[in-house]
Design an enzyme around this catalytic site. Structure first.
Site, short mmCIF file in Angstrom:
data_model
loop_
_atom_site.label_atom_id
_atom_site.label_comp_id
_atom_site.label_asym_id
_atom_site.label_seq_id
_atom_site.Cartn_x
_atom_site.Cartn_y
_atom_site.Cartn_z
N GLY A 83 0.84 -1.20 0.00
CA GLY A 83 0.00 0.00 0.00
C GLY A 83 0.87 1.25 0.00
O GLY A 83 1.87 1.31 0.71
N ARG A 93 1.17 -5.19 -5.15
CA ARG A 93 1.35 -6.33 -4.23
C ARG A 93 1.55 -7.53 -5.14
O ARG A 93 0.63 -7.94 -5.84
CB ARG A 93 0.12 -6.52 -3.35
CG ARG A 93 -0.22 -5.29 -2.48
CD ARG A 93 -1.34 -5.64 -1.51
NE ARG A 93 -2.03 -4.47 -0.99
CZ ARG A 93 -1.67 -3.82 0.11
NH1 ARG A 93 -0.62 -4.19 0.80
NH2 ARG A 93 -2.38 -2.78 0.53
N ASP A 126 4.98 -4.51 6.12
CA ASP A 126 5.37 -5.88 6.48
C ASP A 126 5.44 -6.85 5.30
O ASP A 126 6.34 -7.68 5.22
CB ASP A 126 4.50 -6.44 7.61
CG ASP A 126 3.02 -6.31 7.36
OD1 ASP A 126 2.64 -5.75 6.30
OD2 ASP A 126 2.23 -6.76 8.20
N ILE A 183 0.94 3.64 6.20
CA ILE A 183 0.17 4.55 7.07
C ILE A 183 -0.20 3.87 8.39
O ILE A 183 -0.64 4.53 9.33
CB ILE A 183 -1.13 5.05 6.39
CG1 ILE A 183 -2.09 3.90 6.09
CG2 ILE A 183 -0.82 5.86 5.15
CD1 ILE A 183 -3.52 4.36 5.79
N ASP A 229 2.59 0.01 11.95
CA ASP A 229 2.59 -1.28 12.63
C ASP A 229 3.90 -2.05 12.44
O ASP A 229 3.89 -3.26 12.23
CB ASP A 229 1.39 -2.12 12.13
CG ASP A 229 1.42 -2.35 10.63
OD1 ASP A 229 2.23 -1.69 9.93
OD2 ASP A 229 0.66 -3.20 10.15
N ARG A 241 -5.95 -2.79 8.81
CA ARG A 241 -6.45 -4.16 8.71
C ARG A 241 -6.09 -4.96 9.96
O ARG A 241 -6.89 -5.69 10.50
CB ARG A 241 -5.81 -4.81 7.48
CG ARG A 241 -6.59 -5.88 6.85
CD ARG A 241 -6.01 -6.34 5.55
NE ARG A 241 -4.70 -5.79 5.23
CZ ARG A 241 -4.26 -5.58 4.01
NH1 ARG A 241 -5.04 -5.85 2.99
NH2 ARG A 241 -3.04 -5.12 3.80
#
Ligand code: F6P
Length: 325
Positions: free
Chosen positions: A14, A75, A106, A130, A133, A175
């Site tokens: 993303g 992706r 990730d 964004i 994580d 997510r």
């Protein structure tokens, strides 16, 4: 160790505001150290298909302020297969690329980690997502812009919610992560937040929305898209069943959260880690993500950067509870 001559840079997964600032920093730093730079388009897809172009200092002119990524992103499923990675390696060799800087989250680093172990190409990652994580950096590139975008959107929703005495359920991205919901919940004075990191107790939620808060004209509940209770529409249905008299509306903010001009924080972060990536490669670093912790540049092995769930700070969760009285 062989001397690095040509660094390949790509964005993957993303997109996030500030990726362009990171590309610019990598390109200009490489040129500063008299290296060549190759831009790889559409992440691993472009690597596999040989969609690469030499970059000079002008190819990154006037992009520091632009959202999205000039290198485009994707992706890639093919890169998950050994055959895809073999093709990518052959293309890199063909184009003379002998080191890589991967900008992404990730998924990007999972691919980079496998590739870095299979082939003799050093690779460093820059945290571009964004979601915030990743372990090994206080903030990821794009997070600050995204939370400011969400905050502005929720402020606007608050105006109309207040005029109509409505309860709004606002869904934000994330997510697997509630870190966007958590900070924007505090910043926009949300009455409650629901995030995947903490168990969702629907009864407690009703309690928060109702008891002692009947005097409130508007109410805002921010839900992270990955919350176990479901998305905003699911929650909206549950709330409607429980309180048929509430005037409830749902607003899913969606991909607008990923666009826009990066904030000053994101541009500076991207510039700092971009410089550190090239300098890190020259110093022999590989298979690590470059981040900033407590204002210090850090290099964190890919497996550590991606392996853990980033905990939601309990102090911030408590702040939402205290301040939404
Ligand atoms: O990882 C960034 C992110 O924006 C998540 O917050 C979100 O769940 C996901 O990407 C959406 O991905 P896509 O743009 O492929 O729908």
């Amino acid at each position: 160790m062989t001397q690095i001559k040509n660094i390949g840079v790509y964005t993957s997964g993303g997109d996030s505001p500030g990726m362009n600032a990171a590309i610019r920093a990598v390109v200009r730093t490489a040129l500063y150290y008299n290296l060549e730079v190759t831009g790889i388009r559409r992440g691993y897809e472009g690597m596999i298909n040989g969609d690469m172009l030499p970059m000079d200092r002008r190819s990154v002119a006037n992009i520091i302020q632009r959202g999205g990524t000039i290198l485009k992103t994707a992706r890639s499923l093919e890169f998950r297969e050994p055959e895809g990675r073999k093709q990518a390696y052959e293309q890199l060799k063909k184009h003379g690329v002998d080191a890589l800087v991967a900008i992404g989250g990730d998924g990007t680093f999972t691919g980079a980690k496998v590739f870095g172990h299979e082939y003799d190409i050093p690779v460093l990652g820059l945290p571009g997502t964004i979601d915030n994580d990743l372990i090994g950096t206080d903030f990821t590139i794009g997070y600050d812009t995204a939370i400011n975008t969400v905050m502005e959107a929720v402020d606007k929703i608050r105006d109309t919610a207040e005029s109509h005495d409505r309860l709004f359920i606002v869904e934000v991205m994330g997510r697997d992560s509630g870190l966007i919901a958590l900070r924007t919940g505090i910043a926009s004075g949300a009455e409650a937040i629901l995030i995947p990191e903490s168990k969702t107790n629907i009864d407690a939620l009703y309690e928060r929305l109702d008891t002692g808060r009947r005097d409130k004209s508007s109410k805002i509940l921010i839900v992270a898209e990955g919350d176990e209770a479901g998305g905003a529409f699911e929650i909206g249905k549950l709330v409607k069943e429980k309180y048929p008299n509430y005037d409830t509306r749902v607003s899913v903010l969606g991909h607008m959260q990923r666009g826009g001009h990066p904030t000053c924080m994101d541009r500076v972060l991207a510039s700092r880690v971009g410089v550190a990536a090239v300098e890190g490669l020259l110093a022999g670093h590989s298979n690590e993500m470059v981040g900033i912790i407590n204002n210090q540049i850090t290099y964190t092995p890919f497996e550590n950067a991606i392996k853990h769930t980033v905990e939601a700070d309990p102090n911030l969760l408590k702040i939402v509870e205290i301040l939404s009285l």
